[in-house]
Every structure is written in structure tokens, then in C-alpha cells.
Design an enzyme around this catalytic site. Structure first.
Site, PDB file in Angstrom:
ATOM      1  N   SER A 243       7.656  12.624   9.573  1.00  0.00           N
ATOM      2  CA  SER A 243       8.534  11.678   9.624  1.00  0.00           C
ATOM      3  C   SER A 243       9.997  12.284  10.728  1.00  0.00           C
ATOM      4  O   SER A 243      10.783  11.372  10.822  1.00  0.00           O
ATOM      5  CB  SER A 243       9.453  11.308   8.402  1.00  0.00           C
ATOM      6  OG  SER A 243       8.535  10.328   7.751  1.00  0.00           O
TER       7      SER A 243
ATOM      8  N   SER B 135      14.025   7.948   4.872  1.00  0.00           N
ATOM      9  CA  SER B 135      13.002   8.032   5.638  1.00  0.00           C
ATOM     10  C   SER B 135      11.981   6.760   5.409  1.00  0.00           C
ATOM     11  O   SER B 135      10.717   6.840   5.362  1.00  0.00           O
ATOM     12  CB  SER B 135      11.971   9.201   5.357  1.00  0.00           C
ATOM     13  OG  SER B 135      11.422   9.648   6.524  1.00  0.00           O
TER      14      SER B 135
ATOM     15  N   LYS C 270      10.972  10.083  13.487  1.00  0.00           N
ATOM     16  CA  LYS C 270      12.039   9.004  13.160  1.00  0.00           C
ATOM     17  C   LYS C 270      13.448   9.559  14.111  1.00  0.00           C
ATOM     18  O   LYS C 270      14.114   8.444  14.479  1.00  0.00           O
ATOM     19  CB  LYS C 270      12.151   8.602  11.967  1.00  0.00           C
ATOM     20  CG  LYS C 270      11.139   8.126  11.138  1.00  0.00           C
ATOM     21  CD  LYS C 270      11.580   7.525   9.853  1.00  0.00           C
ATOM     22  CE  LYS C 270      10.473   6.806   9.079  1.00  0.00           C
ATOM     23  NZ  LYS C 270       9.614   8.102   8.559  1.00  0.00           N
TER      24      LYS C 270
END
Length: 383
Positions: free
Chosen positions: A59, A119, A62
């Protein structure tokens, strides 16, 4: 004879140890297999370990998703006031999520909060679709922006970092590249407000959020930024913190445990703050105006051109000196920004930076009539 020679060598070594300057501080011992420590202001690398190894970022992906969203907001393509609607594709995303339903609307503020703090993959996908129309089109933009930033180790296949895509094995980047995009994201001040939230809610307090970046609560000066974990990627983190005007970015990838990633990032940040300082180059005395020959003005003001901060070893912080080389005079016409000299910064006798000194404003050349009048004026004044 051998004993005397050995004793002499030991004495010489001891003497050299007294005379030679102390060695630079060794880098931190960290468990992370791949890592980097970068100064956010200058981009200077303070420590690296397998920093160009191509690995899955989970993640931490991101960061690029958020960067493109912030840039879309900045250019007016997206609005802070218009809600974001979840598509069926966004609602179907697994992993970390806030469980968006198809057609559900959420404000830009809550969408960003859910992505940065918790997240949320569903919110990340909804934002990507709002920017580019589809996740696939958004991924193209991610890769294009990565190329613009010089992220040569990077190839994205989705906006979340999930491993459930058919081509997820090709979703790769490096600690160095993550530091580059983290540095760029931190230029958007609004993101810091989200990245430093410890706990919050969305949906009018109905859904709680807790920051996955534990440094936000437990490390002084933390400014962000993003955690990541999948079984294939391991525990990953891009952590930023600011102390005494210096902001550092520590990236760790493929850690064996969450404890390892936070301890490794903390050790990197501690090392940076303990051993380096940021300063802004300034002349020891105000710069004197430079005379202009044949100019409509008698002098032009010299100024530093883009005096960027300079990173120095803390052991040399009290040995920083500046020197100025400035033109004795210039001949008109003088253009705004014309080079007039150089400011040189040294630390411990070693040059660490040079800053151009330029004209603050333009100075036109006297025309024929003005020049004639000036000559006659000088004649009468000296008669």
C-alpha cells in the site's frame, strides 16, 4: 628487533589516531533488507541499503495515488467540495477498506482521510476513477508521473498495491523511487494534515479510523507518510519526520515484521537527525549595490538566486563559512537575473554549495540624448 619495530608501529598508529579527524558516524544497523534515508528539502541521500532493488511496495503504492489526486485538486480537475461516488469496481476492492457500497458518496475530505489513515483500497480506487475515469487509465498516469520524477525502478499495475491482480508480480518499485515520490507528495501541505491523524472517524462518526503508521503517535516530529503490507511484499513503510527545520524521509521495504519496519525507520530517522543539519546560505554581510556604467540607474541591487537549503554534517556546523565574489561594475543594459557574482559556502574547509548572485531588477542603457545630457552635466559640475 621485531618487538622494537612492533612497538614503533603501535606508537605511530596511536599518534596518527590523535592527529587524524574522527571518522564519520557509521550508518545505523537495521533489519530492513532494502532502505534509504533522504533529506526532503535537498533530495540528498544520507543512507542507503539495496535502495534500487525492485520490490513490491504493497500500500505504499498509494503515495503515487495520493500525489495524482492532490495534483488534480491543485489544477481544479477535482474539487474539495464535490463528493466522490463509489463504483461497483471500487466497492468490490478487498483488503483494507471502509466498505463502500456501490453508488455511495463520500466527501473528498473523508475519502483522503480513509486512504491516508486507514489505507482504504475502495476509497483509493474511487479517487483514481474520479481522476482518470477508470483505474486502468489512472495507472497509465501513475507510470507517466513516475517517469517524470525519474523513478526508473518502478512499474505500477494498480492504484492500491494489492497482490490480487493477474499481473501483480510486475507491480514493482524501489526504496529510492518511493523516496522520490514521497518527497514530491510532501510538497502538498494539505496531505500532512491527514498523514498526522492518529484516530478519527468518517460517515458522521459511524466508522472509526486508526492510523496504520504507529510513528505518528510514538515518534517526535512525524509528518507522515504511508505503510504497506501484503504477504508477498512484506512490511513496508515510507516515514517522514521534521525536527529543527529539517525533514527526512525514511523508506524500508520487505521487512519480516511490523516491528522491524518501525524500528528500522526510527533508526534511520534518528541517525539523520543526530548527524546532519540544514542551513540556508546567507552572506556574512549585506550585499553592496553594484555600479552600473552607462545605465539609467547608477547601481543595481544584487540578490541570491534561489538559495536552496544546504545539508551539512553536524560536526562541521560551527565551521560553516561563506565568501562572496561580486563584479566591481557592470555595463548597461543589465537584465533582471543577470549573473553578478557567486556566494560560496564551505564547511570545515570543504566547499558544500555555490549560489549565483544576480541582478534584482533590469537597468536600461542611457540613450543618445540622455548620454549627451549626462556628459554636459559632468562638464559643468567639474568646470
Amino acid at each position: 628487533m621485531c618487538k622494537r619495530l612492533l612497538a614503533a608501529c603501535l606508537c605511530l598508529a596511536a599518534l596518527l589516531g590523535l592527529l587524524l579527524p574522527a571518522a564519520a558516524a557509521a550508518g545505523p544497523e537495521i533489519a530492513a533488507p532494502s532502505a534509504i534515508l533522504m533529506d526532503a528539502a535537498t533530495g540528498q541521500i544520507l543512507y542507503e541499503k539495496n535502495s534500487h532493488e525492485r520490490l513490491r511496495p504493497a500500500s505504499v503504492t498509494k503515495i503515487m495515488t495520493l500525489l495524482l489526486v492532490m495534483e488534480a485538486l491543485e489544477r481544479g480537475q477535482l474539487s474539495w467540495d464535490a463528493p466522490i461516488t463509489a463504483s461497483a469496481a471500487a466497492a468490490a476492492k478487498g483488503g483494507s477498506q471502509v466498505y463502500l457500497e456501490e453508488g455511495e458518496q463520500m466527501s473528498m475530505d473523508e475519502m483522503l482521510k480513509a486512504v491516508v489513515v486507514s489505507s482504504a483500497n475502495d476509497c483509493a480506487t474511487a479517487l483514481a476513477e474520479a481522476v482518470a475515469g477508470s483505474e486502468a487509465a489512472f495507472v497509465d498516469q501513475m507510470n507517466e508521473r513516475a517517469a517524470q520524477l525519474g523513478m526508473e525502478d518502478t512499474h505500477f499495475v494498480n492504484c492500491t498495491g494489492l497482490d490480487d491482480e493477474a499481473d501483480a508480480a510486475e507491480h514493482l518499485t524501489s526504496a529510492y523511487d518511493i523516496a522520490l515520490m514521497s518527497r514530491e507528495l510532501l510538497t502538498h501541505d494539505a496531505i500532512r494534515g491527514y498523514a498526522t491523524i492518529w484516530m478519527d472517524t468518517v460517515r458522521n462518526g459511524q466508522f472509526g479510523l486508526a492510523n496504520t503508521n504507529k510513528l505518528v503517535r510514538f515518534y517526535e516530529g512525524t509528518t507522515g507518510l504511508k505503510t504497506g503490507y501484503t504477504q508477498a511484499a512484506g512490511h513496508c513503510l515510507s516515514a517522514s519526520a521534521k525536527r529543527e527545520g529539517m525533514e527526512l524521509i525514511a523508506v524500508v521495504l520487505n521487512c519480516a515484521s511490523s516491528t522491524d519496519r518501525f524500528q528500522s525507520a526510527k533508526a534511520l530517522l534518528d541517525y539523520g537527525f543526530a548527524n546532519y543539519a540544514l542551513l540556508t546560505p546567507e552572506p556574512a554581510e549585506p550585499l553592496a549595490p553594484v555600479p552600473v556604467l552607462l545605465g539609467a540607474a547608477e547601481t543595481v541591487a544584487p540578490v541570491l538566486e534561489g538559495a536552496e537549503p544546504v545539508l551539512v554534517d553536524k560536526s562541521l556546523q560551527n565551521q560553516v563559512e561563506t565568501s562572496v565574489e561580486l563584479a566591481e561594475a557592470v555595463t548597461a543594459p543589465v537584465a533582471q537575473g543577470q549573473r553578478l557574482g557567486t556566494l560560496t559556502v564551505t564547511a570545515g574547509g570543504q566547499m558544500v554549495a555555490t549560489v549565483p548572485i544576480v541582478a534584482a531588477e533590469a537597468v536600461e542603457r542611457l540613450n543618445w540624448w540622455q548620454l549627451t545630457a549626462e556628459i554636459l552635466r559632468n562638464v559643468f559640475l567639474t568646470a
